[in-house]
Design an enzyme around this catalytic site. Structure first.
Site, PDB file in Angstrom:
ATOM      1  N   HIS A  72      -8.020  -4.242  -6.922  1.00 38.84           N
ATOM      2  CA  HIS A  72      -7.757  -3.485  -5.691  1.00 38.84           C
ATOM      3  C   HIS A  72      -9.000  -3.466  -4.811  1.00 38.84           C
ATOM      4  CE1 HIS A  72      -4.895  -0.868  -3.629  1.00 38.84           C
ATOM      5  NE2 HIS A  72      -5.893  -0.060  -3.329  1.00 38.84           N
ATOM      6  N   TYR A  74     -18.234  13.026 -12.430  1.00 40.99           N
ATOM      7  CA  TYR A  74     -18.153  14.216 -13.277  1.00 40.99           C
ATOM      8  C   TYR A  74     -16.869  14.289 -14.090  1.00 40.99           C
ATOM      9  CZ  TYR A  74     -21.969  15.875 -10.311  1.00 40.99           C
ATOM     10  OH  TYR A  74     -23.150  15.997  -9.631  1.00 40.99           O
ATOM     11  N   ARG A 106       0.791  -1.222   0.000  1.00 38.73           N
ATOM     12  CA  ARG A 106       0.000   0.000   0.000  1.00 38.73           C
ATOM     13  C   ARG A 106       0.828   1.278   0.000  1.00 38.73           C
ATOM     14  NH1 ARG A 106      -4.693  -0.691   4.470  1.00 38.73           N
ATOM     15  NH2 ARG A 106      -5.362   1.266   3.533  1.00 38.73           N
TER      16      ARG A 106
END
Length: 898
Positions: free
Chosen positions: A103, A147, A57
């Site tokens: 993931h 968006y 990570r």
């Protein structure tokens, strides 16, 4: 019911023996119960968690510089075809694919990682090309993923290139349904270029970004040193890269320091660091602390007020939070002298203007700002990354060595893959070429065969084709029987054999792969290389005029001598002579600029840049120049447009790029100069030498228009705010500015017209006027005639001559004495005999040894010494100066004064 266990004992005062391992009990209504030692369980569980965070990570891989989530995002975008030339795709779709395939974590963490890779203020070389709101330097978060849209950037493609050629290992994803790469091929040294930040368990990484040009040069130096090492070729035969015998001082000849995407100033030396050299210490050990501060300059305002203007901030500093912090300090009276602060940042860049009370010293205010705000901060360097799956602190040399090792193995595997493919294709081509020699026999065999399988067996048994060749022959279309296609097959076979020979030689001599690495990096440098954004400041000296300080900047002409005087580059100050520390004074952008000669080039495409040597423009130039001005880096260059609008720019702030080679930055990108305005003229002014606000004293800005108007304004009234547009001359709607020059006041002025007329008159016949004024009549024009050129004639310089060029590519020299001085607003005298359909394109004043660049409408250019032209009389024609083709014509002439 659980069985009763014998009493356990622990090693203590009672002599009991500790429990070892786990004792399992029978199932009960609470489920399966295990009894274990809590210390052992905590150690095992915490270690597993810590390693998961470290490896999976928080920390990047030293080879490709990516964390797992970043690698997975890029791989998903690559796998789904989101190339730089593909349409954008919704970010929500990309995030969903990453979550579903590779993931299994939160969607917001994936989106944040993708958004960061699209931010040009976070990544030195962004890996994601985003469309929409992906956040800002003000701390605004990205818009919701529904968006925004994204696709891969071009640098990301170079990280992913050759992925399909078995260059890296793949591993199963979390549920075993698909596979993902463990590392990317990474032709770019992404870890050092874009840097990395991450907090793991018990450790953290903080690697600053760097400049591609510098890193590529450093890697090439290391490769050359490895290749020259005794026994390197033998060691490479085992595909082991020898250690480069390179020290940090040698690498710092190329890598000057971090290069943050937000620019700013980084100080190399800091007396708080052992040895004094902060950047060198960080590169040598992999750990350090570098002082970084905002880039500011002072501007003169009205009524004696001054302004502090911030144009660049330290990396990762929030602009809005900084402004709020300054306002709070002023409100609490912790900083005095500030009357107002306003943010004028726009698409051209950052600009925070701080108004200073006219009775206060702006340097003292700036010093307080550096002390109390994030305008000066420290960047902690921890060059920690995963090497072979383990976290390692990497000094600069080791970091670059790991990248070279990675590329060595990638190119090895790529070459093996290409070799196998080339051999496979060559084998098929050999069969096809052989088949064409006996095509009639093959056709008869195929026609008499019962089915395809029988025909394949016949080809193998009768003509000794392999199974692959036999299948290729059966699949061959009839058009391959033509002579042209036969020739193509033979040419392709020859190319494959050549490729096979090259690849076999490459794999037998791994030391040659080092040369391939250099070549590929050089190509990437040519493709993406750009100028350094962060200024690296070396030794600091006290005692410059106006109470300022001198700062030697790395890579500048003035740096070397100042550093030598301060004790060389060892970083150790002489005993008893403490070097001034960065925190001791308010350094501005003015002190960072050496007073060096430069040539400012403005292209016909509206781009601007500067070079240190006189430009040599040939027909191979990508962009023809519109103006070339000799200046000094502490001066300001003024560019006047055809619309009468002008803009001022700091010469030292211009990019060191050659506009004629397609480089440079657009004027409209760094200023408010209208993007559709043409360049009429440009000149440089030393603002420190002019009498500011005096509308009578020289030097003077002289402008002329196509309709024959001429105007003179004192340089002292020209605005000194960089980037802001001002009106240099007021013009009518049907008029345009054709020239703008700087005059000292004693020269004569000359105007040249399209139909071959010229007038020369005294400069003082044009009284100085304010900037918005329209001027006075300079020449009376004939019907349909317009002014094409303005010239300033220094009567004291006897070597100067008039050079006139016409649209048909011809030019000539004319002595100045042939142009009598007459009154302003006359008709002038004839200056050129023009061929049919030709007009005067331009006229300049030049000495015989000056170089004149002839630029055409179609962006062609040619350089020629003025003395190469024949001196002729005013009514005569000229020599062919530049060859023209088709509808092209000579547009302008630019003088390069050396």
């Amino acid at each position: 019911m659980a069985k009763k266990q014998p009493p356990s004992t622990r090693n203590g005062n009672d002599g009991r023996v500790p429990v070892q391992g786990v004792i399992e009990l029978e199932d009960n209504r609470f489920g399966r119960i295990r009894r274990t030692d809590i210390n052992q369980e905590m150690q095992t569980s915490y270690l597993s968690y810590a390693m998961s965070v470290i490896v999976s990570r928080a920390l990047p891989d030293a080879r490709d510089g990516l964390k797992p989530v970043q690698r997975r995002i890029l791989y998903v975008m690559y796998d789904t075809g989101l190339r730089p030339d593909a349409p954008y795709r919704k970010s929500a779709r990309i995030v969903g694919d990453v979550l579903g395939k590779y993931h299994p974590h939160g969607d917001q963490s994936v989106y944040d990682a993708m958004a960061r890779m699209a931010q040009d203020f976070s990544m030195r070389y962004p890996l994601v090309d985003g469309q929409g709101n992906f956040g800002s330097v003000d701390g605004d978060p990205p818009a919701a993923m529904r968006y925004t849209e994204a696709r891969l950037s071009q640098p990301a493609m170079d990280l992913l290139g050759d992925l399909e050629k078995n260059t890296v290992d793949f591993t199963d994803n979390y549920d075993g349904t698909t596979r993902e790469p463990t590392v990317l091929p990474a032709a770019l040294p992404n870890l050092i270029l874009n840097g990395a930040t991450g907090i793991a368990v018990g450790m953290a990484t903080s690697i600053p970004p760097h400049n591609l040009n510098e890193i590529v040069d450093a890697i090439a130096f290391i490769i050359d040193r490895i290749a020259a090492k005794r026994g390197a070729a033998k060691q490479l035969q085992q595909w082991l890269l020898p250690e480069a015998e390179v020290d940090v001082d040698e690498l710092m000849q190329f890598v000057k320091g971090p290069d943050f995407p937000t620019g700013g100033i980084a100080f190399r030396y800091d007396d708080r660091v052992e040895g004094g050299d902060a950047i060198k210490s960080a590169y040598a050990t992999g750990r350090g602390k570098i002082t970084v501060q905002a880039k500011v300059h002072f501007e003169e305002g009205t009524r004696g007020r001054n302004h502090i203007v911030i144009t660049e901030l330290p990396y990762a500093v929030n602009k809005s939070a900084l402004i709020e912090r300054i306002a709070d300090l002023v409100r609490d009276d912790k900083i005095t002298g500030i009357t107002d602060i306003h943010d004028e940042s726009d698409r051209r860049g950052m600009r925070i203007v701080i108004d200073i009370n006219k009775n206060d010293d702006p340097r003292q205010v700036l010093s307080a700002l550096y002390k109390h705000t994030a305008m000066r901060t420290s960047f902690g360097v921890i060059m920690l990354a995963l090497v072979n799956g383990e976290p390692r602190i990497l000094p600069l040399r080791r970091m670059l060595q790991v990248f070279i090792e990675h590329r060595l193995l990638v190119i090895k595997r790529r070459s093996e893959f290409d070799l196998d493919e080339a051999k496979r294709r060559a084998h098929i081509l050999e069969g096809l070429v052989k088949a064409l020699d006996i095509i009639d026999q093959i056709i008869r065999l195929i026609r008499t065969s019962r089915d395809t399988e029988a025909a394949r067996r016949g080809l193998i048994q009768r003509f000794q084709f392999s199974e692959v060749q036999a299948q290729a022959i059966l699949d061959m279309p009839l058009r391959r029987l033509t002579q042209l296609d036969r020739k193509r097959l033979e040419e392709e076979l020859a190319e494959k054999r050549k490729l096979i020979k090259y690849l076999e030689d490459l794999l037998k001599n791994p030391i040659k792969i080092l040369g391939v690495i250099k070549e590929e990096l050089q190509a990437l440098k040519d493709k993406y290389g750009d100028s350094r954004r962060t200024t690296i400041v070396g030794r600091i000296e006290e005692g410059s005029k106006a109470g300022g300080q001198k700062a030697g900047t790395e890579g500048r002409r003035s740096t070397g001598s100042r550093q030598q005087a301060a004790g060389g580059t060892s970083g150790k100050a002489a005993p008893g002579n403490r070097q001034p520390a960065p925190r001791d004074f308010p350094l501005t952008a003015h002190e960072l600029i050496g007073d060096e000669a430069a040539y400012v080039i403005i292209g016909q495409n509206g781009k601007i840049g500067r070079v240190s040597a006189p430009p040599r423009v040939t027909g191979a130039a990508e962009v023809a120049p519109a103006a070339i001005i000799r200046a000094y880096t502490k001066e300001m260059v003024y560019v006047i447009g055809a619309s009468g609008k002008g803009v001022a720019l700091n010469v030292g702030a211009l990019p060191q790029e050659d506009v004629t080679r397609g480089q440079g930055v657009s004027l409209s990108a760094i200023s408010a100069f209208p993007p559709d305005d043409g360049v009429a003229g440009a000149f440089a002014v030393d603002r420190a030498a002019v009498q500011k606000g005096d509308d009578e004293a020289g030097p003077y800005l002289v402008c002329a228009t196509a309709n024959g108007m001429v105007k003179r304004s004192a340089a002292g009234i020209l605005p000194g705010v960089p980037g802001q547009v001002f009106t240099a001359i007021g013009i009518a709607e049907d008029d345009s500015v054709i020239g703008a020059r700087l005059a000292q006041g004693h020269e004569d002025l000359m105007l040249f017209t399209q139909q071959g007329m010229a007038i020369r008159f005294r400069q003082d016949e044009v009284r100085p006027m304010g900037l918005p004024a329209a001027g006075v009549i300079g020449i009376k024009l004939g019907a349909g005639d317009i002014v094409t050129s303005l010239a300033v004639v220094d009567k004291a310089n006897k070597a100067m001559e008039v050079v006139i060029g016409s649209t048909d590519g011809r030019a000539k020299r004319v002595a100045l004495k042939e142009y009598p001085v007459q009154g302003r607003a006359g008709k002038g005298v004839l200056t050129a005999k023009l061929a049919k359909d030709a007009t005067v394109a331009d006229a300049v004043i030049a000495a015989p040894d000056d170089t004149i660049i002839y630029a055409t409408f179609k962006n062609n250019a040619k350089s020629l010494k003025a003395k190469n032209l024949t001196r002729r009389g005013r009514p005569a024609g000229g020599d062919q100066a530049i060859a023209l083709s088709g509808s092209d014509y000579l547009m302008r002439m630019v003088v390069v004064h050396e």
